[in-house]
Design a protein around this motif. Structure first.
Motif, PDB file in Angstrom:
ATOM      1  N   GLY A   1     -15.145  24.389  -6.765  1.00 38.27           N
ATOM      2  CA  GLY A   1     -16.021  24.810  -7.841  1.00 38.27           C
ATOM      3  C   GLY A   1     -17.467  24.801  -7.399  1.00 38.27           C
ATOM      4  O   GLY A   1     -17.809  24.245  -6.361  1.00 38.27           O
ATOM      5  N   PRO A   2     -18.353  25.415  -8.183  1.00 37.65           N
ATOM      6  CA  PRO A   2     -19.765  25.475  -7.797  1.00 37.65           C
ATOM      7  C   PRO A   2     -20.433  24.113  -7.725  1.00 37.65           C
ATOM      8  O   PRO A   2     -21.409  23.941  -6.996  1.00 37.65           O
ATOM      9  N   ASP A   3     -19.906  23.126  -8.471  1.00 40.55           N
ATOM     10  CA  ASP A   3     -20.505  21.802  -8.424  1.00 40.55           C
ATOM     11  C   ASP A   3     -19.752  20.874  -7.490  1.00 40.55           C
ATOM     12  O   ASP A   3     -20.058  19.702  -7.393  1.00 40.55           O
ATOM     13  N   GLY A   4     -18.720  21.415  -6.812  1.00 37.90           N
ATOM     14  CA  GLY A   4     -17.990  20.607  -5.844  1.00 37.90           C
ATOM     15  C   GLY A   4     -16.989  19.673  -6.465  1.00 37.90           C
ATOM     16  O   GLY A   4     -16.381  18.876  -5.763  1.00 37.90           O
ATOM     17  N   LYS A   5     -16.768  19.762  -7.757  1.00 40.56           N
ATOM     18  CA  LYS A   5     -15.767  18.891  -8.364  1.00 40.56           C
ATOM     19  C   LYS A   5     -15.321  19.497  -9.688  1.00 40.56           C
ATOM     20  O   LYS A   5     -16.037  20.228 -10.323  1.00 40.56           O
ATOM     21  N   GLY A   6     -14.084  19.173 -10.034  1.00 40.71           N
ATOM     22  CA  GLY A   6     -13.628  19.524 -11.368  1.00 40.71           C
ATOM     23  C   GLY A   6     -12.707  20.721 -11.432  1.00 40.71           C
ATOM     24  O   GLY A   6     -11.927  20.843 -12.362  1.00 40.71           O
ATOM     25  N   ALA A   7     -12.787  21.673 -10.473  1.00 39.41           N
ATOM     26  CA  ALA A   7     -11.939  22.838 -10.593  1.00 39.41           C
ATOM     27  C   ALA A   7     -10.482  22.503 -10.296  1.00 39.41           C
ATOM     28  O   ALA A   7      -9.578  22.923 -10.978  1.00 39.41           O
ATOM     29  N   GLY A   8     -10.248  21.719  -9.247  1.00 47.02           N
ATOM     30  CA  GLY A   8      -8.907  21.262  -8.964  1.00 47.02           C
ATOM     31  C   GLY A   8      -8.078  22.290  -8.221  1.00 47.02           C
ATOM     32  O   GLY A   8      -8.381  23.487  -8.218  1.00 47.02           O
ATOM     33  N   LEU A   9      -7.027  21.816  -7.606  1.00 51.25           N
ATOM     34  CA  LEU A   9      -6.091  22.689  -6.897  1.00 51.25           C
ATOM     35  C   LEU A   9      -4.758  22.656  -7.606  1.00 51.25           C
ATOM     36  O   LEU A   9      -4.148  21.601  -7.769  1.00 51.25           O
ATOM     37  N   PRO A  10      -4.232  23.825  -8.045  1.00 49.45           N
ATOM     38  CA  PRO A  10      -2.919  23.835  -8.675  1.00 49.45           C
ATOM     39  C   PRO A  10      -1.815  23.641  -7.651  1.00 49.45           C
ATOM     40  O   PRO A  10      -2.025  23.821  -6.457  1.00 49.45           O
ATOM     41  N   ARG A  11      -0.655  23.280  -8.147  1.00 50.49           N
ATOM     42  CA  ARG A  11       0.470  23.080  -7.234  1.00 50.49           C
ATOM     43  C   ARG A  11       0.932  24.409  -6.673  1.00 50.49           C
ATOM     44  O   ARG A  11       0.747  25.453  -7.256  1.00 50.49           O
TER      45      ARG A  11
ATOM     46  N   ALA B   1       0.829  -1.214   0.000  1.00 48.65           N
ATOM     47  CA  ALA B   1       0.000   0.000   0.000  1.00 48.65           C
ATOM     48  C   ALA B   1       0.855   1.252   0.000  1.00 48.65           C
ATOM     49  O   ALA B   1       0.478   2.273  -0.589  1.00 48.65           O
ATOM     50  N   ALA B   2       2.020   1.215   0.661  1.00 50.40           N
ATOM     51  CA  ALA B   2       2.912   2.376   0.692  1.00 50.40           C
ATOM     52  C   ALA B   2       3.367   2.757  -0.714  1.00 50.40           C
ATOM     53  O   ALA B   2       3.475   3.940  -1.055  1.00 50.40           O
ATOM     54  N   VAL B   3       3.605   1.758  -1.544  1.00 51.18           N
ATOM     55  CA  VAL B   3       3.995   2.009  -2.933  1.00 51.18           C
ATOM     56  C   VAL B   3       2.796   2.478  -3.749  1.00 51.18           C
ATOM     57  O   VAL B   3       2.881   3.430  -4.542  1.00 51.18           O
ATOM     58  N   ALA B   4       1.634   1.838  -3.542  1.00 47.44           N
ATOM     59  CA  ALA B   4       0.445   2.134  -4.340  1.00 47.44           C
ATOM     60  C   ALA B   4      -0.035   3.571  -4.162  1.00 47.44           C
ATOM     61  O   ALA B   4      -0.421   4.228  -5.136  1.00 47.44           O
ATOM     62  N   VAL B   5      -0.016   4.088  -2.932  1.00 46.38           N
ATOM     63  CA  VAL B   5      -0.511   5.448  -2.717  1.00 46.38           C
ATOM     64  C   VAL B   5       0.404   6.470  -3.382  1.00 46.38           C
ATOM     65  O   VAL B   5      -0.055   7.495  -3.893  1.00 46.38           O
ATOM     66  N   ARG B   6       1.701   6.204  -3.364  1.00 45.13           N
ATOM     67  CA  ARG B   6       2.629   7.141  -4.012  1.00 45.13           C
ATOM     68  C   ARG B   6       2.460   7.123  -5.529  1.00 45.13           C
ATOM     69  O   ARG B   6       2.492   8.176  -6.178  1.00 45.13           O
ATOM     70  N   ILE B   7       2.253   5.950  -6.100  1.00 43.02           N
ATOM     71  CA  ILE B   7       2.025   5.861  -7.537  1.00 43.02           C
ATOM     72  C   ILE B   7       0.746   6.596  -7.923  1.00 43.02           C
ATOM     73  O   ILE B   7       0.686   7.285  -8.942  1.00 43.02           O
ATOM     74  N   ALA B   8      -0.300   6.456  -7.105  1.00 46.17           N
ATOM     75  CA  ALA B   8      -1.589   7.092  -7.404  1.00 46.17           C
ATOM     76  C   ALA B   8      -1.497   8.607  -7.418  1.00 46.17           C
ATOM     77  O   ALA B   8      -2.312   9.275  -8.060  1.00 46.17           O
ATOM     78  N   ALA B   9      -0.491   9.172  -6.724  1.00 50.62           N
ATOM     79  CA  ALA B   9      -0.387  10.628  -6.620  1.00 50.62           C
ATOM     80  C   ALA B   9       0.573  11.247  -7.622  1.00 50.62           C
ATOM     81  O   ALA B   9       0.657  12.478  -7.731  1.00 50.62           O
ATOM     82  N   VAL B  10       1.292  10.438  -8.379  1.00 45.18           N
ATOM     83  CA  VAL B  10       2.300  10.957  -9.307  1.00 45.18           C
ATOM     84  C   VAL B  10       1.669  11.895 -10.330  1.00 45.18           C
ATOM     85  O   VAL B  10       0.684  11.561 -10.986  1.00 45.18           O
ATOM     86  N   GLY B  11       2.222  13.089 -10.438  1.00 49.00           N
ATOM     87  CA  GLY B  11       1.773  14.067 -11.423  1.00 49.00           C
ATOM     88  C   GLY B  11       0.501  14.800 -11.072  1.00 49.00           C
ATOM     89  O   GLY B  11       0.002  15.592 -11.875  1.00 49.00           O
ATOM     90  N   ARG B  12      -0.028  14.582  -9.880  1.00 50.76           N
ATOM     91  CA  ARG B  12      -1.345  15.140  -9.553  1.00 50.76           C
ATOM     92  C   ARG B  12      -1.297  16.289  -8.554  1.00 50.76           C
ATOM     93  O   ARG B  12      -2.300  16.585  -7.903  1.00 50.76           O
ATOM     94  N   GLY B  13      -0.172  16.931  -8.421  1.00 51.35           N
ATOM     95  CA  GLY B  13      -0.090  18.133  -7.596  1.00 51.35           C
ATOM     96  C   GLY B  13       0.553  17.889  -6.252  1.00 51.35           C
ATOM     97  O   GLY B  13       0.499  16.785  -5.697  1.00 51.35           O
ATOM     98  N   ALA B  14       1.181  18.953  -5.709  1.00 52.08           N
ATOM     99  CA  ALA B  14       1.909  18.841  -4.452  1.00 52.08           C
ATOM    100  C   ALA B  14       1.009  18.445  -3.289  1.00 52.08           C
ATOM    101  O   ALA B  14       1.430  17.698  -2.394  1.00 52.08           O
ATOM    102  N   ASP B  15      -0.224  18.939  -3.268  1.00 49.79           N
ATOM    103  CA  ASP B  15      -1.132  18.607  -2.178  1.00 49.79           C
ATOM    104  C   ASP B  15      -1.458  17.121  -2.160  1.00 49.79           C
ATOM    105  O   ASP B  15      -1.484  16.481  -1.108  1.00 49.79           O
ATOM    106  N   CYS B  16      -1.694  16.571  -3.349  1.00 53.34           N
ATOM    107  CA  CYS B  16      -2.011  15.155  -3.457  1.00 53.34           C
ATOM    108  C   CYS B  16      -0.788  14.303  -3.100  1.00 53.34           C
ATOM    109  O   CYS B  16      -0.900  13.314  -2.372  1.00 53.34           O
ATOM    110  N   VAL B  17       0.375  14.707  -3.591  1.00 49.93           N
ATOM    111  CA  VAL B  17       1.601  13.981  -3.280  1.00 49.93           C
ATOM    112  C   VAL B  17       1.900  14.033  -1.786  1.00 49.93           C
ATOM    113  O   VAL B  17       2.313  13.044  -1.177  1.00 49.93           O
TER     114      VAL B  17
END
Length: 375
Positions: free
Chosen positions: A365-375, A305-321
């Motif tokens: 965002g107004p719909d609660g999804k999709g706007a995203g957080l930039p790094r 799981a330690a490996v899987a969570v890091r892979i899932a966050a690759v390229g998806r922003g500093a907050d996610c990482v």
């Protein structure tokens, strides 16, 4: 028009408006847009003697129609396709772009209509709104991400129709401006774009329209390289599921990226060698691993799981990482059989980071999804 008309020509477009500089800029923009459409479709569109394309820029004071519209008429010599913009300075870019796509596709349909055997030279059909909206939605990463999220979450809830139901719905005049239909159309167009031989598939779709026929799911399956409608539907489902792995905007944490990360925090028996025995289909939550401190299987699962969570966050922003790294530290502590109070402290930090990220993404965002957080 409120001022004398000025004409400006690009390679394929005649621009008519009151200002020469604005007309030249509009002509350059039209050629750029045309190039984007051609790249998406996989083939180019030249100049034809039987039709022409024009951009008509009107002052805001010129009333008499919607702010932006694509039209078709015959002037006695050729088919004339117009993109009419009433008040170019204040026109919504999204509306202008969508109607331009519809006008350009309609001109393509006229070309295909002329090439049909025993062609009826009556008025060729305009491009349906769903194809224009779908194609326009593939041109930028933010749009692709937004549509992917809408379709994916609706698909999870069983709200996405089968393609066999989708084509009759759009042929029946379903409103292409609704979010669900526009998003599904965009996802479908993007799926065609990334498949081998996509130019032939798009020609098929436009040729069907040119023939005044409805698109059957069986013919669409054949045009996109599937041997049956069943294989087509399976491929469509796989394409939707792939959206969890696609990074549409590197460095941006989207709602779908967050849900993908959360999915790695549930450990299922039998998944990736995980043999935790709480039942064949009951997942083990991350917090439950603390109770398995002396269980070898739990340590193995935590290490994976330690490996899987890091892979899932690759390229998806500093907050996610950052959130993924905190969970990875917790999983590593479980795998190394560190003291329970250390595991609980690391888990608390990770859960706090996830809760904060979830709160900010939901409010982005107004719909609660999709706007995203930039790094």
């Amino acid at each position: 028009m409120s001022a004398a008309s000025v004409y400006s020509s690009s390679r394929r477009f005649l621009v008519i408006g009151p200002d020469a500089a604005q007309n030249m800029e509009a002509g350059r923009w039209a050629e750029q847009q045309a190039g984007t459409i051609e790249k998406a479709l996989g083939f180019t569109v030249g100049v034809r003697r039987w039709r022409c394309m024009r951009l008509v820029l009107l002052d805001a004071a010129d009333a008499g129609g919607p702010p932006v519209e694509a039209t078709q008429e015959h002037d006695g010599h050729q088919w004339v396709y117009r993109l009419i913009i009433r008040g170019a300075e204040s026109a919504a870019p999204g509306d202008v772009g969508l109607e331009f796509v519809r006008m350009f596709l309609s001109a393509m349909i006229a070309d295909l209509r002329m090439g049909l055997p025993d062609s009826d030279l009556g008025a060729p059909p305009m491009a349906p709104g769903w194809i224009a909206a779908g194609l326009a939605g593939t041109f930028d990463a933010a749009g692709r991400e937004r549509h992917a999220e809408v379709v994916y979450f609706d698909w999870e809830r069983g709200r996405i129709p089968l393609l066999g139901d989708f084509f009759p719905a759009v042929a029946g005049g379903a409103d292409p401006r609704t979010e669900a239909l526009a998003s599904m159309s965009s996802m479908l167009m993007r799926w065609v774009q990334v498949r081998p031989g996509h130019g032939d598939a798009f020609r098929f779709l436009l040729r069907v329209i040119a023939s005044d026929e409805d698109c059957s799911v069986k013919d669409f399956a054949a045009a996109t390289g599937f041997s049956s409608t069943k294989d087509l539907e399976c491929g469509w489902d796989e394409w939707i599921m792939r959206q969890r792995r696609i990074v549409h905007r590197p460095g941006v944490t989207s709602r779908l990226a967050l849900e993908t990360l959360k999915a790695q925090l549930l450990l299922y028996p039998g998944d990736s060698g995980n043999r935790l025995a709480l039942g064949f289909s009951v997942p083990v939550r991350a917090s439950q691993l603390i109770d398995f401190k002396d269980n070898t299987l739990a340590r193995e699962a935590a290490s994976g799981a330690a490996v899987a969570v890091r892979i899932a966050a690759v390229g998806r922003g500093a907050d996610c990482v950052g959130a993924a790294d905190l969970y990875a530290e917790y999983f590593a502590a479980v795998a190394k059989r560190r003291a329970r109070w250390i595991q609980r402290r690391l888990l608390a930090r990770a859960e706090a980071a996830m809760s904060d990220l979830d709160r900010r993404i939901s409010g982005a965002g107004p719909d609660g999804k999709g706007a995203g957080l930039p790094r």
